[in-house]
Motif scaffolding. Structure first.
Motif, short mmCIF file in Angstrom:
data_model
loop_
_atom_site.label_atom_id
_atom_site.label_comp_id
_atom_site.label_asym_id
_atom_site.label_seq_id
_atom_site.Cartn_x
_atom_site.Cartn_y
_atom_site.Cartn_z
N VAL A 45 52.14 34.83 29.68
CA VAL A 45 53.14 34.81 28.60
C VAL A 45 54.53 34.92 29.21
CG1 VAL A 45 53.90 35.84 26.43
CG2 VAL A 45 51.49 35.98 27.08
N GLU A 46 55.37 33.95 28.96
CA GLU A 46 56.74 33.90 29.49
C GLU A 46 56.77 34.15 31.00
OE1 GLU A 46 59.06 36.50 27.00
OE2 GLU A 46 59.13 35.01 25.38
N GLY A 47 55.84 33.52 31.68
CA GLY A 47 55.80 33.59 33.13
C GLY A 47 55.16 34.84 33.70
N LYS A 48 54.70 35.74 32.86
CA LYS A 48 54.05 36.97 33.35
C LYS A 48 52.54 36.93 33.07
CE LYS A 48 54.33 42.03 32.97
NZ LYS A 48 53.53 42.17 34.18
N SER A 49 51.76 37.26 34.10
CA SER A 49 50.30 37.24 33.96
C SER A 49 49.77 38.60 33.53
CB SER A 49 49.65 36.90 35.31
OG SER A 49 50.09 35.65 35.77
N TYR A 50 48.78 38.56 32.67
CA TYR A 50 48.07 39.78 32.23
C TYR A 50 46.59 39.55 32.49
CZ TYR A 50 52.47 40.54 29.74
OH TYR A 50 53.80 40.69 29.42
N TRP A 51 46.01 40.33 33.40
CA TRP A 51 44.62 40.09 33.82
C TRP A 51 43.65 41.04 33.10
CZ3 TRP A 51 43.81 35.81 36.50
CH2 TRP A 51 44.89 35.28 37.22
N PHE A 52 42.48 40.52 32.79
CA PHE A 52 41.48 41.33 32.10
C PHE A 52 40.17 41.48 32.86
CE2 PHE A 52 44.08 39.57 28.63
CZ PHE A 52 44.56 40.78 28.14
N ARG A 53 39.76 40.45 33.59
CA ARG A 53 38.45 40.49 34.26
C ARG A 53 38.43 39.56 35.46
NH1 ARG A 53 36.20 40.58 29.66
NH2 ARG A 53 37.61 39.48 28.27
N ARG A 54 37.36 39.67 36.24
CA ARG A 54 37.16 38.85 37.44
C ARG A 54 35.85 38.07 37.33
NH1 ARG A 54 39.85 39.50 42.13
NH2 ARG A 54 41.53 41.02 41.97
N LEU A 55 35.80 36.97 38.04
CA LEU A 55 34.57 36.18 38.11
C LEU A 55 33.61 36.87 39.08
CD1 LEU A 55 33.01 33.52 37.53
CD2 LEU A 55 34.21 32.54 39.50
N ASP A 56 32.37 37.06 38.65
CA ASP A 56 31.40 37.75 39.49
C ASP A 56 30.58 36.78 40.35
OD1 ASP A 56 30.58 40.39 40.15
OD2 ASP A 56 28.63 39.95 39.24
N LYS A 57 30.71 35.48 40.11
CA LYS A 57 29.93 34.50 40.86
C LYS A 57 30.62 34.16 42.18
CE LYS A 57 26.85 33.75 37.56
NZ LYS A 57 25.42 34.01 37.72
N ARG A 58 29.87 33.62 43.14
CA ARG A 58 30.45 33.27 44.45
C ARG A 58 31.43 32.10 44.30
NH1 ARG A 58 25.55 33.01 48.76
NH2 ARG A 58 27.28 32.58 50.18
N HIS A 59 32.53 32.17 45.05
CA HIS A 59 33.54 31.11 44.99
C HIS A 59 34.42 31.13 46.23
CE1 HIS A 59 36.69 34.05 44.07
NE2 HIS A 59 35.84 34.61 43.24
N THR A 60 35.16 30.10 46.43
CA THR A 60 36.18 29.93 47.50
C THR A 60 35.75 30.61 48.82
OG1 THR A 60 37.48 31.74 46.53
CG2 THR A 60 38.10 29.50 45.90
N ASN A 61 36.43 31.66 49.23
CA ASN A 61 36.13 32.26 50.54
C ASN A 61 34.69 32.77 50.67
OD1 ASN A 61 38.34 31.88 52.15
ND2 ASN A 61 39.39 33.75 51.49
N ALA A 62 34.06 33.10 49.56
CA ALA A 62 32.69 33.64 49.62
C ALA A 62 31.64 32.53 49.43
CB ALA A 62 32.51 34.71 48.54
#
Ligand SMILES: NC(=O)C[C@H](N)C(=O)O
Length: 331
Positions: free
Chosen positions: A187-204
């Motif tokens: 919102v207006e350039g500011k991020s508000y985080w709520f949760r993370r992905l639990d599946k494997r991705h990118t570096n993992a």
């Protein structure tokens, strides 16, 4: 304080679309506006990042091919390794955003933010959504807090995981939803985080774009009522290495189709049961069909188009059914 350095890789889509009149929100030509013009149209980007653009393709995303995925993935990987790049934004058509974003999530090894962004209305339309979506995407890509969360899709003020998100409706700006909820809001350039992905991705991830030379052919056969074996047999004949069965409900298979799929699997072609239910399928193994007995795979909660992406990436390294099933649980 130095501004974050963000590269925008443009691939086309409606976000680069143009219509004849401002009232044309749905009738227009996709993939018309070059990336430099998109960037020049949002001078506020200069306040939040040092931005540069690259035109990778200029196509409507329904026309993207596996080769395009490889080209884009390799370019993203190259850029992510550079010290003068803090984040990458990919402008894309909405039709296959969920596929490209999930592909990058599986194969690019980086903790830097990779953000895929699109729009539902062309820039020429009243209440066009592309400029705000792109501004938000650059904000998310330039933010250190976005690191290590996997590839993200930013649309309509929501930050979704590339793994989960899907185009749920094709006519409104709130087109993208994840069955398990958004990761955050912007919102207006500011991020508000709520949760993370639990599946494997990118570096993992065990998959690496720098090592993938080609993607094997995986096809999707859609099964409604009155289904017959024509598409399945034709895909097998055409050399598919796997067929995604886009079935109803629990990826259910109509009785007369069961021996057909058994027969096709005996030819060395993997059978992957997915579901085409709208709000998020969830295919349970050995429910409805004895997958252990038939040596079939279930796509877990991946819709058919995402299952095609994971199967293509996985089959580039293994054709072992048990390994493929493990991969479908983990990614
Ligand atoms: N909204 C869009 O971007 C749709 C367009 N057909 C595309 O995927 O390129």
């Amino acid at each position: 304080q130095q501004k974050p350095q963000v590269v925008i890789l443009a691939t086309g889509g409606t976000i680069a679309g143009a219509g004849a009149d401002a009232t044309n929100s749905a009738t227009y030509q996709a993939a018309k506006v070059p990336v430099d013009k998109l960037i020049a149209g949002i001078p506020q980007l200069n306040d939040i990042a040092s931005v540069r653009g690259e035109q990778v393709f200029q196509v409507a995303s329904e026309s993207l091919r596996n080769d395009n995925l490889l080209t884009l993935g390799k370019r993203v990987s190259e850029l992510a390794k550079r010290d003068d790049v803090d984040g990458i934004v990919i402008t894309h058509g909405t039709d296959t955003t969920e596929e490209t974003a999930y592909f990058l999530n599986l194969v690019v090894h980086t903790d830097k933010p990779i953000v895929v962004v699109a729009s539902m209305r062309p820039g020429t339309a009243m209440s066009a959504d592309g400029t705000l979506n792109l501004f938000n995407a650059v904000s998310v890509a330039g933010n250190k807090e976005s690191r290590s969360r996997g590839v993200l899709v930013v649309m309509n003020d929501e930050i979704n995981s590339a793994r989960d998100v899907s185009k749920m409706i094709n006519i409104r700006p709130d087109a993208f939803k994840s069955p398990w909820g958004a990761l955050g809001m912007i919102v207006e350039g500011k991020s508000y985080w709520f949760r993370r992905l639990d599946k494997r991705h990118t570096n993992a991830s065990e998959f690496d774009i720098d090592k993938i030379k080609s993607l094997p052919l995986v096809e999707i056969a859609y099964a409604g009522g009155n289904v017959n074996d024509t598409a399945y047999r034709a895909f097998a004949q055409a050399g598919a290495k796997a067929i995604i069965h886009a079935g109803p409900g629990n990826g259910s298979v109509a009785g007369p189709l069961v021996p057909v799929l058994q027969d096709i699997h005996k030819q060395g072609i993997q059978i992957i049961r997915s579901s085409h239910v709208n709000a998020g399928g969830f295919v349970l193994r050995n429910a409805e069909q004895p997958d252990d007995k038939y040596d079939w795979i279930v796509a877990h909660d991946l819709n058919p188009q995402k299952a095609r992406i994971l199967a293509s990436v996985a089959l580039a390294t293994t054709n072992n059914t048990k390994e493929l099933q493990r991969i479908f649980w983990q990614y």
